[in-house]
Design an enzyme around this catalytic site. Structure first.
Site, PDB file in Angstrom:
ATOM      1  N   HIS A   1       0.869  -1.042  -0.232  1.00 12.82           N
ATOM      2  CA  HIS A   1       0.118   0.015  -0.178  1.00 12.82           C
ATOM      3  C   HIS A   1       0.922   1.235   0.163  1.00 12.82           C
ATOM      4  O   HIS A   1       1.257   1.849   1.221  1.00 12.82           O
ATOM      5  CB  HIS A   1      -1.235   0.046   1.127  1.00 12.82           C
ATOM      6  CG  HIS A   1      -2.102   0.849   1.136  1.00 12.82           C
ATOM      7  ND1 HIS A   1      -3.394   0.918   1.908  1.00 12.82           N
ATOM      8  CD2 HIS A   1      -2.032   2.025   0.479  1.00 12.82           C
ATOM      9  CE1 HIS A   1      -3.823   2.132   1.705  1.00 12.82           C
ATOM     10  NE2 HIS A   1      -3.135   2.806   0.972  1.00 12.82           N
TER      11      HIS A   1
ATOM     12  N   HIS B   1       1.119   4.652  -2.736  1.00  8.24           N
ATOM     13  CA  HIS B   1       0.606   5.544  -3.978  1.00  8.24           C
ATOM     14  C   HIS B   1       2.132   5.957  -4.328  1.00  8.24           C
ATOM     15  O   HIS B   1       2.779   6.911  -3.671  1.00  8.24           O
ATOM     16  CB  HIS B   1      -0.070   6.347  -3.590  1.00  8.24           C
ATOM     17  CG  HIS B   1      -1.343   5.825  -2.950  1.00  8.24           C
ATOM     18  ND1 HIS B   1      -2.576   5.379  -3.594  1.00  8.24           N
ATOM     19  CD2 HIS B   1      -1.840   5.411  -1.773  1.00  8.24           C
ATOM     20  CE1 HIS B   1      -3.619   5.051  -2.910  1.00  8.24           C
ATOM     21  NE2 HIS B   1      -3.108   5.026  -1.520  1.00  8.24           N
TER      22      HIS B   1
ATOM     23  N   HIS C   1      -9.312   0.433  -1.818  1.00 11.74           N
ATOM     24  CA  HIS C   1      -9.381   0.878  -0.283  1.00 11.74           C
ATOM     25  C   HIS C   1     -10.857   0.770   0.167  1.00 11.74           C
ATOM     26  O   HIS C   1     -11.838   0.822  -0.532  1.00 11.74           O
ATOM     27  CB  HIS C   1      -9.190   2.609  -0.552  1.00 11.74           C
ATOM     28  CG  HIS C   1      -7.644   2.710  -0.761  1.00 11.74           C
ATOM     29  ND1 HIS C   1      -7.005   2.490  -1.756  1.00 11.74           N
ATOM     30  CD2 HIS C   1      -6.842   3.959  -0.219  1.00 11.74           C
ATOM     31  CE1 HIS C   1      -5.569   2.986  -1.794  1.00 11.74           C
ATOM     32  NE2 HIS C   1      -5.629   3.772  -0.681  1.00 11.74           N
TER      33      HIS C   1
ATOM     34  N   GLU D   1     -11.411   3.190   5.473  1.00 10.07           N
ATOM     35  CA  GLU D   1     -10.575   4.154   5.861  1.00 10.07           C
ATOM     36  C   GLU D   1     -11.207   5.297   6.534  1.00 10.07           C
ATOM     37  O   GLU D   1     -11.273   5.337   7.860  1.00 10.07           O
ATOM     38  CB  GLU D   1      -9.644   4.684   4.767  1.00 10.07           C
ATOM     39  CG  GLU D   1      -8.634   5.783   5.117  1.00 10.07           C
ATOM     40  CD  GLU D   1      -7.947   6.419   3.719  1.00 10.07           C
ATOM     41  OE1 GLU D   1      -8.309   6.350   2.605  1.00 10.07           O
ATOM     42  OE2 GLU D   1      -6.990   6.976   4.140  1.00 10.07           O
TER      43      GLU D   1
ATOM     44  N   ASP E   1       1.616   4.060   2.709  1.00  8.94           N
ATOM     45  CA  ASP E   1       0.525   4.760   1.821  1.00  8.94           C
ATOM     46  C   ASP E   1       1.121   5.949   1.013  1.00  8.94           C
ATOM     47  O   ASP E   1       1.274   5.666  -0.090  1.00  8.94           O
ATOM     48  CB  ASP E   1      -0.337   5.252   2.949  1.00  8.94           C
ATOM     49  CG  ASP E   1      -1.742   5.399   2.395  1.00  8.94           C
ATOM     50  OD1 ASP E   1      -1.923   5.355   1.157  1.00  8.94           O
ATOM     51  OD2 ASP E   1      -2.766   6.032   3.118  1.00  8.94           O
ATOM     52  N   ASP E   2       1.703   7.200   1.763  1.00  8.96           N
ATOM     53  CA  ASP E   2       2.240   8.227   1.041  1.00  8.96           C
ATOM     54  C   ASP E   2       3.145   8.764   1.779  1.00  8.96           C
ATOM     55  O   ASP E   2       3.246   9.719   2.721  1.00  8.96           O
ATOM     56  CB  ASP E   2       0.862   9.420   0.797  1.00  8.96           C
ATOM     57  CG  ASP E   2      -0.264   8.808   0.187  1.00  8.96           C
ATOM     58  OD1 ASP E   2       0.015   8.701  -1.202  1.00  8.96           O
ATOM     59  OD2 ASP E   2      -1.140   8.355   0.754  1.00  8.96           O
TER      60      ASP E   2
END
Ligand code: HPA
Ligand code: ZN
Length: 350
Positions: free
Chosen positions: A19, A21, A206, A209, A287-288
């Site tokens: 996960h 991006h 997703h 969340e 994630d980011d």
């Protein structure tokens, strides 16, 4: 780095990341350097004064949409195939240093095609970096093409059709679903996920969340999702939680992201202990990483500081990550062997 005596173990533990991006690895420094190179004017807002002010803004996200607005604005600096290559390569070096051996990485073609960038430039730019990493670093990768759920379903369909050749050539391994969750239920995307399934692509989405547990159920039932990204609100439905455990569906949890975006009050409040007790498989992910306090190792450290897991519990988490990866049995055997070796050598030191 965490204060736990297990820090060296956590650093060396072979990790799978599911996960991340790639656009979320775009650091403020890279935003400003690419803006200059590509003559892109950044929004006339106080946080775009400098990379320092942009970084400071990341400590104050109100929610998922507040983050996404900045995330999409920043992406406007990505123009050439080489920009995408450079972005992926910067992620790869950081992930490699954090002990990632295999990663299945998301990208958002619609964020770029909507600006006139061809899907081929994006995908081939990223793929060139992943291929280099495989040959030079021995890290393996898959690309997962995500659809933006806040855009019309027709846009997802067009994106899927435009990637036809890339899919046929094996550059894209799976599809995902991201962006604003609440109000954009997974059922909307049943058709395009069905098409992806028919051509042999793997599927993740997703869910849970910001959205409630119905978004997880919908992704499993309607999209035939094989993994759930985030999935922390699975605790709201114990029957579904038991099914997820029995079916071995992996949740790709992003602890620091959840705190930055206020979907969890704290790392300690995440239901990780419950998931372990019920045999729900999960991996821990960044994630980011440019926005939420760093890469996968920082997430492992934050979890260790909150939960003080044992070596055996970390071994379970690492092995779940291998089992939930979309790789061959042979590659799984190799990765599990590396995890066993790391566990044994750390135990012999302890
Ligand atoms: N959720 C949804 N979409 C996203 C995220 C996220 O955490 N990060 C990047 N796109
Ligand atoms: Zn995400």
């Amino acid at each position: 780095m965490c204060q736990s005596p297990l820090h060296p173990f956590l650093l060396n533990l072979p990790k799978c990341e599911h996960h991340i991006h790639l656009e979320g690895a775009l650091t403020p420094e890279l935003v400003f350097s690419l803006a200059k190179k590509n003559n892109v004017t950044l929004p006339d807002l106080p946080h775009y004064k400098s990379s320092t002010s942009l970084t400071a803004r990341y400590e104050q996200f109100d929610n998922l949409d507040d983050f996404l607005n900045i995330h999409y604005a920043n992406m406007s600096v990505l123009i050439t195939g080489n920009d995408f290559y450079e972005l992926a390569w910067s992620y790869i070096l950081a992930a490699h240093a954090d002990g990632v051996h295999h990663a299945e990485v998301f990208f958002d073609p619609q964020s770029h095609t909507s600006r006139g960038i061809p899907v081929e430039s994006v995908t081939r730019g990223y793929k060139r970096a992943l291929d280099r990493a495989e040959s030079e670093l021995g890290v393996t990768f898959h690309l997962i093409m995500c659809f933006l759920r806040h855009l019309p379903v027709a846009s997802a369909e067009t994106t899927f059709d435009s990637a036809n050749e890339l899919i046929r050539d094996g550059l894209i391994h799976g599809v995902g679903l991201d962006s604003s969750e609440v109000g954009f239920p997974p059922e909307l995307f049943t058709g395009v996920f069905q098409k992806a399934r028919e051509v042999g692509l793997r599927r993740t989405a997703h869910g849970g969340e910001e959205g409630d547990v119905s978004y997880i159920k919908g992704a499993l039932d309607s999209l035939h999702a094989e993994r759930i990204d985030h999935g922390i609100r699975l605790v709201e439905d114990e029957e579904l939680l038991r099914q997820v455990a029995i079916k071995g569906i992996l949740l790709t949890i992003c602890p620091l992201s959840n705190v930055y975006l206020h979907t969890a009050k704290s790392i300690a409040s995440l239901p990780l202990r419950k998931f372990l007790d019920f045999g729900v498989q999960f991996s821990l992910n960044s994630d980011d990483p440019a926005y939420f306090g760093g890469g996968i190792l920082n997430n492992y450290c934050a979890v260790q500081e909150a939960f003080n897991f044992s070596i055996d519990e970390w071994k379970t988490i690492a092995i779940s990550g291998v089992r939930g990866s979309w790789i061959s049995d042979e590659r799984k055997r190799v990765l599990i062997g590396k995890i066993d070796d790391t566990v044994s050598s750390f135990r012999s030191l302890a």
